[in-house]
Design a protein around this motif. Sequence first.
Motif, mmCIF file in Angstrom:
data_model
loop_
_atom_site.group_PDB
_atom_site.id
_atom_site.type_symbol
_atom_site.label_atom_id
_atom_site.label_comp_id
_atom_site.label_asym_id
_atom_site.label_seq_id
_atom_site.Cartn_x
_atom_site.Cartn_y
_atom_site.Cartn_z
ATOM 1 N N SER A 119 0.880 -1.167 0.001
ATOM 2 C CA SER A 119 0.011 -0.118 0.160
ATOM 3 C C SER A 119 0.868 1.332 -0.054
ATOM 4 O O SER A 119 2.042 1.242 0.157
ATOM 5 C CB SER A 119 -1.247 0.000 1.433
ATOM 6 O OG SER A 119 -0.001 0.055 2.429
ATOM 7 N N GLU A 120 0.076 2.159 -0.143
ATOM 8 C CA GLU A 120 0.897 3.594 -0.034
ATOM 9 C C GLU A 120 1.539 4.106 1.381
ATOM 10 O O GLU A 120 2.528 5.012 1.129
ATOM 11 C CB GLU A 120 0.041 4.814 -0.845
ATOM 12 C CG GLU A 120 -1.158 5.066 0.159
ATOM 13 C CD GLU A 120 -2.216 6.022 -0.370
ATOM 14 O OE1 GLU A 120 -1.489 6.883 -1.057
ATOM 15 O OE2 GLU A 120 -3.069 6.084 -0.113
ATOM 16 N N TYR A 121 1.076 3.339 2.173
ATOM 17 C CA TYR A 121 1.631 3.504 3.669
ATOM 18 C C TYR A 121 2.482 2.575 3.898
ATOM 19 O O TYR A 121 2.931 2.675 5.254
ATOM 20 C CB TYR A 121 0.541 3.810 4.402
ATOM 21 C CG TYR A 121 -0.718 4.648 4.122
ATOM 22 C CD1 TYR A 121 -0.411 5.953 4.279
ATOM 23 C CD2 TYR A 121 -1.991 4.270 3.739
ATOM 24 C CE1 TYR A 121 -1.555 6.962 4.091
ATOM 25 C CE2 TYR A 121 -2.938 5.256 3.328
ATOM 26 C CZ TYR A 121 -2.415 6.407 3.460
ATOM 27 O OH TYR A 121 -3.461 7.429 3.108
ATOM 28 N N GLY A 125 6.391 1.606 0.157
ATOM 29 C CA GLY A 125 5.064 1.713 -0.420
ATOM 30 C C GLY A 125 5.069 1.548 -2.095
ATOM 31 O O GLY A 125 6.047 1.804 -2.779
ATOM 32 N N ASN A 126 3.787 1.064 -2.421
ATOM 33 C CA ASN A 126 3.469 0.938 -3.818
ATOM 34 C C ASN A 126 4.535 0.050 -4.556
ATOM 35 O O ASN A 126 4.937 0.469 -5.755
ATOM 36 C CB ASN A 126 3.228 2.248 -4.598
ATOM 37 C CG ASN A 126 2.083 3.188 -3.844
ATOM 38 O OD1 ASN A 126 1.201 2.438 -3.561
ATOM 39 N ND2 ASN A 126 2.368 4.595 -3.884
#
Length: 219
Positions: A119-121, A125-126
């Motif tokens: 996830s982006e967090y 991330g990503n």
Amino acid sequence: MSHESTPPRMPGIPPPLPPPPAKKNLSNAVVIGSAAAVVVAVVATGIAVSGSRDGAAKPAPTVTVTEVAPADDAPAVADGDTEPVAEESGDGVHSLSEPVAYENDVEVGLSKFSRGTSSEYASPGNTPYAKFTIKIVNGSDESVNADELSVNCAYGDEGKEGDAIFDEGLDGLPETRILAGRSLSVVWACELPTDEKYLQVEVAPDYESQTAVFTGHVK
């Protein structure tokens, strides 16, 4: 004194031929030739015997010729073979699904491989990753500290380092002890780009154990 007179030669009659010379005895010639051959043989034998008495004859050195094929005749290595192969058997390299047993009766195995994206967090991330489960079975008489487990990843033909992924459900190592006769499963994830399939995972159950290397392809 009387003199013998030569009878007169009649005209037209040739003079008598002189008597032929006496023929040599062929048997004597054969005997002489054979005797000469015997003398030569005796002399040659004497030389050979004399040589053998002076010192034993040394054998001639043996020369061994080794034929070396030219470099052009060497078999060519096939291009495009990217299947990971261990350099030597028994050097600590195993397939991704092959469990490893240690001398202290601790066993480590990998299973349940899947792909995902953090996830982006997450950290990082990503990022596309490969997720799998590390199972430690403690068959020894002593407990094992789970936080001493070490995990490192690499991917691709160039062996780029794959960062560990920390995200929801990917919390890293538990700070617990694995008691004797018990086991523990840890969910782990490593960076693995979507266009890469080859994954290398290095695992050691504690600080004193040898690192086991797992390699293979992840779909």
